[in-house]
Design a protein around this motif. Structure first.
Motif, short mmCIF file in Angstrom:
data_model
loop_
_atom_site.label_atom_id
_atom_site.label_comp_id
_atom_site.label_asym_id
_atom_site.label_seq_id
_atom_site.Cartn_x
_atom_site.Cartn_y
_atom_site.Cartn_z
N LEU A 227 -53.46 -3.60 2.59
CA LEU A 227 -54.39 -4.90 2.25
C LEU A 227 -54.81 -5.85 3.15
O LEU A 227 -55.77 -6.24 3.22
N ALA A 228 -53.45 -6.56 3.59
CA ALA A 228 -53.51 -7.40 4.46
C ALA A 228 -53.58 -7.02 6.00
O ALA A 228 -53.60 -8.08 6.98
N GLU A 229 -53.63 -5.87 5.95
CA GLU A 229 -53.62 -5.16 7.46
C GLU A 229 -52.45 -5.78 8.37
O GLU A 229 -52.47 -6.09 9.68
N GLU A 230 -51.15 -5.92 7.74
CA GLU A 230 -50.22 -6.65 8.55
C GLU A 230 -49.40 -5.46 9.36
O GLU A 230 -48.51 -4.68 8.88
N GLY A 231 -49.56 -5.63 10.59
CA GLY A 231 -48.76 -4.99 11.72
C GLY A 231 -49.08 -3.45 11.60
O GLY A 231 -48.22 -2.73 12.26
N LEU A 232 -50.02 -2.93 11.04
CA LEU A 232 -50.05 -1.72 10.81
C LEU A 232 -51.64 -1.08 11.67
O LEU A 232 -52.66 -1.55 11.78
N ALA A 233 -51.22 -0.23 12.80
CA ALA A 233 -52.02 -0.05 13.96
C ALA A 233 -53.27 0.82 13.21
O ALA A 233 -53.02 1.36 12.17
N THR A 234 -54.32 0.86 13.75
CA THR A 234 -55.30 1.91 13.20
C THR A 234 -55.77 2.93 14.20
O THR A 234 -55.13 3.00 15.03
N GLY A 235 -56.62 3.71 13.52
CA GLY A 235 -57.01 5.19 14.48
C GLY A 235 -55.58 5.89 14.62
O GLY A 235 -54.85 6.06 13.77
N GLU A 236 -55.74 6.54 15.62
CA GLU A 236 -54.90 7.62 15.90
C GLU A 236 -53.24 7.10 15.99
O GLU A 236 -52.26 7.77 16.06
N HIS A 237 -53.31 5.96 16.30
CA HIS A 237 -51.75 5.24 16.51
C HIS A 237 -51.14 4.63 15.16
O HIS A 237 -50.10 4.02 15.20
N SER A 238 -52.01 4.82 13.90
CA SER A 238 -51.39 4.32 12.86
C SER A 238 -50.19 5.33 12.45
O SER A 238 -50.39 6.67 12.58
N PRO A 239 -49.22 4.40 11.68
CA PRO A 239 -48.18 5.37 11.25
C PRO A 239 -48.50 6.37 10.14
O PRO A 239 -47.82 7.31 9.68
N LEU A 240 -49.71 5.88 9.62
CA LEU A 240 -50.18 6.91 8.36
C LEU A 240 -51.16 8.23 9.20
O LEU A 240 -51.39 9.07 8.45
N ALA A 241 -51.45 8.16 10.31
CA ALA A 241 -52.22 9.33 10.93
C ALA A 241 -51.03 10.43 11.02
O ALA A 241 -50.47 10.57 12.31
N LEU A 242 -50.91 11.18 10.38
CA LEU A 242 -49.64 12.37 10.27
C LEU A 242 -50.38 13.55 10.67
O LEU A 242 -49.35 14.70 10.40
N GLY A 243 -51.54 14.05 10.90
CA GLY A 243 -52.09 15.21 11.39
C GLY A 243 -51.89 16.10 10.17
O GLY A 243 -51.64 17.22 10.27
N LEU A 244 -52.40 15.50 9.02
CA LEU A 244 -52.03 16.41 7.61
C LEU A 244 -53.16 17.39 7.59
O LEU A 244 -54.42 16.82 7.73
N ALA A 245 -52.93 18.55 6.87
CA ALA A 245 -53.88 19.46 6.61
C ALA A 245 -54.32 19.37 5.17
O ALA A 245 -55.26 19.79 4.55
N LYS A 264 -55.41 6.14 -0.79
CA LYS A 264 -56.58 5.94 0.22
C LYS A 264 -56.33 5.80 1.69
O LYS A 264 -56.92 6.26 2.63
N ALA A 265 -55.44 4.95 2.10
CA ALA A 265 -55.27 4.92 3.39
C ALA A 265 -54.66 6.29 4.19
O ALA A 265 -55.16 6.65 5.28
N LEU A 266 -54.12 7.07 3.48
CA LEU A 266 -53.68 8.26 3.98
C LEU A 266 -54.96 9.26 4.07
O LEU A 266 -55.09 9.86 5.24
N LEU A 267 -55.70 9.19 3.18
CA LEU A 267 -56.89 10.13 3.50
C LEU A 267 -57.84 9.46 4.37
O LEU A 267 -58.59 10.30 5.28
#
Length: 654
Positions: A227-245, A264-267
């Motif tokens: 919610l605060a975007e604290e230290g979380l990178a965006t785009g393909e560098h985000s730790p949530l960008a896991l290449g999920l199918a 929501k962030a995962l999606l």
């Protein structure tokens, strides 16, 4: 060219399950009924993705609890998914997934606490810090007289709801904490202020990671950071960008705002991933940490997108009769998948005492047969167990308790038993040292008392109370002096007149005056309000003492005889310990489980209700009814049955 279809081993999927297994959709929500094999269906959907060529690392399954993780793994094995693939799948609780992600972001250092004993010192420090804040704007709201130890469990339960709902984060903004905000969030100002102090201690002033985490903190911390975007990178560098199918969520009805924020962030960061969520919106009940039915309906549509919805209606747990009743109660289609027959038994009783006697006989008959294993009595409120426990103990029936304490061990019951023993100067009803200590602890709590001892002046209040009670509880005759010299002498100004008024009625010994005046004299709700913080706890104190009065009056001789009967029941209870096939349980504690025989008492008008309103009560009854496999027994007053019984088609309408 059509997709290859995974063919499971060991089961034959229903048409509904096959449709869910093979449907391709960006967002798919499964509206499932209780007992409709939700986890098995989700396992089929995962197996289908693997069969289509997705690698296990590209699939993420999220659940609410660790047992749900194990259940999903077990169903994957059952349908024939190879062990190596199951081991490679990402199957987590929301909490464990969040913790793993935060570990990668923060590095090691945050201590993970797993028990009440570990978290207790930090919470006690937070209470002390909150109550000693020099610039407090609402000091009268912080004047809670209970010992800090007595508040720990209630505060942690309240924290879980606040964190799961992100209520403070969504309302705070530029406005400080206030009693009005507390009211909006369904708690009190004291809880909000202690929570703020606790979070300051937990975070420890470190810019990158907190000093420690407890259950629920990882998902909360990740959601808060998102919610605060604290230290979380965006785009393909985000730790949530896991290449999920594929992302799947089991028991989605237990989702709260913090979990939904992570989802929501995962999606957003895995835009090619399909999503499948399965849940039963009619199983949303207040005890979950901020769970809302809206996360399967309007919140999903507004914040994620319009999903495809598919039904999963056929129960594998119970037969057609119960499926029809559950469907009518919840106003939705409901089928039975197999040939299992579930018997629904109506148990009319025109008084609570008769109802309790009939239930005890059913328990006795249950233990005498071998066809049905578990008998689970599901209660809307703990106080509804009191008369039932009395009748079970009179018959010598051993029983377990889940989600509630046996009534003779509840603190408010020990308070009244201790007052009566003091008035009669007869403490023989507490032959065990541990019992005597529990009575004295309960009396100290509700009386707002403190230890006044020159010998213990050098230690903190908690240690002083523990040592003083241990010494007083060692001999039977030590209780009288402790109650006189510590409990009653140091009782709060609020509690003292109420205690003396109640003791006058106990000394008088007449049933009629006791019946008319004891509740008003003692004012149990007032006593509880002075020392407890959760509304549910305060209500339970009042209701349990009211039921205790009814048990004493049922002896129909004298007050002293009524309490002697309670002491005798306590002795029986100590002798019938051990695993039993009969269990008294809160409905919340039975959620997700199933039993051969379920019995639901107090289904009369005005009894199956709570503070949250009719919708929650309906959901609780739906959850309770759908725990049954072979038999469901419903007890009610035939002159005033609950409207829910009529809605479920179990009684003819007026």
């Amino acid at each position: 060219m059509s997709d290859p279809i995974f063919v499971p081993a060991g089961i034959r999927p229903s048409d509904e399950q096959q449709t869910i297994q093979t449907t391709r959709a960006r967002h798919l929500l499964i509206e499932a009924n209780a007992g409709a094999a939700k986890t098995t269906t989700l396992a089929l959907r995962i197996a289908q993705a693997l069969h289509r060529g997705a690698s296990p690392q590209m699939i993420l399954a999220l659940t609410y609890t660790a047992p749900a993780v194990q259940a999903l793994q077990a169903q994957l094995r059952l349908i024939g998914v190879p062990a190596a693939q199951i081991a490679a799948l990402r199957i987590h609780t929301f909490e464990s997934f969040s913790a793993e992600l935060l570990l990668a972001l923060e590095g090691p250092g945050a201590l993970q606490l797993a028990s009440l004993e570990q978290i207790r010192p930090y919470l006690l420090r937070a209470i002390e810090r909150a109550q000693s804040w020099p610039d407090e704007r609402y000091p009268e709201e912080m004047a809670v007289t209970a010992s800090s130890e007595a508040l720990v469990e209630g505060l942690l339960q309240s924290f879980a709801v606040l964190k799961g709902g992100l209520g403070v984060e969504q309302r705070l903004g530029d406005v400080g904490l206030s009693p009005e905000m507390a009211e909006e969030l369904g708690c009190d100002y004291f809880t909000l202020r202690v929570r703020g102090a606790f979070e300051a201690i937990r975070r420890g002033g470190h810019p990158d990671h907190p000093a420690f985490r407890f259950d629920g903190d990882a998902c909360y911390d990740l959601a808060r950071a998102l919610l605060a975007e604290e230290g979380l990178a965006t785009g393909e560098h985000s730790p949530l960008a896991l290449g999920l199918a594929l992302i799947v969520v089991d028991e989605m009805h237990d989702t709260n705002r913090a979990m939904f924020t992570v989802l929501k962030a995962l999606l957003q960061h895995n835009s090619r991933a399909a999503f499948v969520g399965v849940g039963d919106r009619d199983q949303v009940i207040h005890s979950q940490a901020g769970a809302e039915a809206g996360f399967m309906r309007e919140h999903f549509e507004q914040e994620i997108g319009q999903p495809m919805r598919l039904p999963l209606t056929a129960s594998h747990r119970f037969g057609a009769t119960l499926a029809q009743a559950a469907g009518l109660l919840a106003c939705k289609p409901y089928l039975a998948a197999g040939l299992r027959a579930t018997e629904i038994c109506l148990l009319p009783a025109d008084s609570h005492r008769l109802q309790a006697q009939l239930i005890a006989r059913i328990a006795q008959e249950h233990l005498a047969q071998s066809g049905l294993q578990d008998l689970r009595l599901l209660l809307r409120r703990p106080s509804q167990s009191v008369l039932i426990e009395r009748e079970l103990l009179k018959l010598g029936i051993a029983y377990d308790a889940q989600g509630l304490r046996p009534f003779l061990q509840r603190r408010e019951v020990l308070l009244v038993r201790g007052l009566q023993a003091f008035c009669s100067n007869d403490f023989s009803g507490f032959p065990d040292k541990a019992q005597r200590a529990q009575v004295l602890e309960a009396m100290m709590l509700f009386c707002g008392a403190w230890i006044d001892s020159t010998e213990l002046r050098h230690v903190d209040a908690v240690t002083a109370q523990r040592r003083a009670i241990e010494e007083a509880a060692s001999p039977v005759d030590g209780m009288h002096d402790f109650i006189a010299n510590q409990v009653l002498r140091t009782a709060s100004d609020f509690a003292r007149p109420r205690l003396h008024a109640a003791m006058e009625l106990l000394r008088a010994g007449g049933l009629s005056t006791f019946a008319r005046g004891f509740m008003q004299a003692l004012d149990p709700a007032g006593l509880a309000r002075a020392v407890l913080v959760r509304r549910e706890d305060i209500t339970q104190v009042r209701d349990n003492i009211a039921q205790l009065v009814q048990v004493v009056l049922a002896e129909d001789t004298s007050v002293a005889d009524g309490f002697q009967m309670l002491h005798a029941l306590a002795l029986v209870q100590s002798r019938v310990r051990g695993k039993s096939r009969v269990t008294l349980s809160s409905i919340e504690a039975a959620k997700g489980l199933e039993f051969d025989h379920v019995l639901i008492p107090h289904l009369s008008r005005g009894e199956f209700v709570g503070e949250a309103g009719a919708a929650e009560s309906r959901n609780l009854l739906y959850v309770a009814m759908t725990r049954a496999r072979q038999r469901l027994t419903l007890a009610f007053n035939p002159q005033a049955p609950s409207r829910f019984l009529l809605d479920a088609g179990l009684l003819p309408g007026p």
